[in-house]
Design an enzyme around this catalytic site. Structure first.
Site, PDB file in Angstrom:
ATOM      1  N   CYS A  51       0.841  -1.199   0.000  1.00 40.21           N
ATOM      2  CA  CYS A  51       0.000   0.000   0.000  1.00 40.21           C
ATOM      3  C   CYS A  51       0.876   1.248   0.000  1.00 40.21           C
ATOM      4  CB  CYS A  51      -0.928   0.006   1.208  1.00 40.21           C
ATOM      5  SG  CYS A  51      -2.035   1.451   1.246  1.00 40.21           S
ATOM      6  N   CYS A  68      -0.717   4.160   1.970  1.00 42.35           N
ATOM      7  CA  CYS A  68      -0.641   4.017   3.425  1.00 42.35           C
ATOM      8  C   CYS A  68       0.773   4.242   3.941  1.00 42.35           C
ATOM      9  CB  CYS A  68      -1.085   2.624   3.851  1.00 42.35           C
ATOM     10  SG  CYS A  68      -2.626   2.034   3.127  1.00 42.35           S
ATOM     11  N   ASP A  69       1.758   3.608   3.293  1.00 41.49           N
ATOM     12  CA  ASP A  69       3.092   3.522   3.873  1.00 41.49           C
ATOM     13  C   ASP A  69       4.149   4.379   3.184  1.00 41.49           C
ATOM     14  OD1 ASP A  69       2.105   1.713   5.705  1.00 41.49           O
ATOM     15  OD2 ASP A  69       2.570  -0.028   4.451  1.00 41.49           O
TER      16      ASP A  69
END
Length: 323
Positions: free
Chosen positions: A137, A140-141
């Site tokens: 992701c 997300c990261d």
């Protein structure tokens, strides 16, 4: 009608295919239930920062915006959501019994739209460092690697899109692809190849992800020369294809060599009242827009099936089934 009483149409999967199937089944007047399972919020599409090829969004749309809109639309149409997932299906007196984590549910017709899971590399260090630098992701990261170098593994649409997304956060992206040319859409490939912060390494495979408690690098191999090297990276983002989530169907019908479900053009399987839609069906394009089309087609076919007093099932043997 509640899940205790059963549904006319039961859908397994809360991604684009499942949500669209729910919308169309409910709008056709059918009592419709949807098993969300692991797809609460829309499945892995939820992590895509920008979808550019879904009709109606000329500027693109984030998966975390599109999926909740689809879920809200289905709910407003009358779909009842069940948080548990599908564990087993059993034919029962011209209908189906679905076994879930919360008990059994009876349904006249079932649409399985459980989607795909991202494949893993299967190399040393991957499992141990997942969540500690290994990710799937970028949205997300990516911010966790601000200014650093990260690796993206893969050459399809997902890999290219996530590499582009990562350039908003990191200093450099190493795109590691085993093929000699990128396999994603031309539009995405052109952007990647022209981006100053992305270095594409063709004919390259990852042999090991390095690091004790967090990712510190990758060991790679040039498939042409056989030479190996270590690259310092703080993150590894893996996008090497999709694995259909069809384990629940393996004992019911023959799957194709990729583990997908053969269907006809109406998304009918060989079993009366059982439909498959989205990524899990044979020859799926594995795109959000085609998943939506599959879901609508399956729901309308289920509606017609339930409206047939004789419950005829004029389905030919689908192509792609394993012997």
């Amino acid at each position: 009608m509640t899940s205790e009483d059963g549904f006319e149409v039961l859908i397994a999967g809360g991604g684009v295919a499942g949500l669209t199937a729910g919308l169309f089944a409910a709008r056709a007047g059918r009592r419709t239930g949807l098993l969300l399972g692991d797809d609460i919020g829309g499945g892995h599409l939820l992590s895509v920062g920008r979808i550019e090829d879904f009709p109606g969004f000329p500027e693109g749309v984030a998966g975390f915006d599109l999926c909740p809109m689809l879920q809200e639309q289905a709910q407003d149409a009358g779909v009842e959501f069940v948080t548990s997932g599908l564990n087993a299906l059993t034919p029962s007196d011209g209908a189906w019994t679905a076994t879930t984590g919360d008990g059994e549910i009876r349904a006249g017709a079932v649409v399985v739209a459980t989607g795909s899971a991202l494949r893993e590399l299967g190399v040393p260090g991957e499992a141990a460092l997942r969540g500690h630098g290994v990710s799937d992701c970028a949205t997300c990261d990516g911010p966790l690697h601000r200014g650093n170098t990260v690796a993206v593994v893969g050459g399809g649409d997902s890999a290219l899109l996530e590499a582009l997304e990562l350039t908003n956060h990191v200093g450099k992206v190493l795109l590691l692809h085993r093929g000699e040319s990128l396999g994603g859409q031309h539009t995405y490939a052109k952007r990647v190849l022209e981006h100053a912060s992305i270095e594409v390494r063709h004919s390259t495979v990852v042999e090991e992800i390095l690091g004790d408690t967090v990712v510190s690098g990758v060991r790679v191999k040039d498939t042409g020369t056989g030479e190996t090297a270590e690259e310092k990276v703080t993150g590894v983002f893996v996008y090497v294809g999709l694995r259909p989530r069809t384990d629940v169907l393996r004992d019911l019908l023959a799957l194709d060599d990729d583990g997908r479900v053969p269907t006809d053009v109406a998304m009918r399987t060989v079993l009366p009242g059982l439909f498959a839609a989205g990524d899990i069906r044979t020859e799926s394009a594995a795109q959000a827009v085609t998943a939506a089309g599959d879901g609508a087609t399956a729901a309308l076919a289920a509606h017609r099936y339930l409206a047939d007093p004789g419950r005829t099932w004029p389905v030919p043997q689908p192509r792609g089934a394993s012997a």
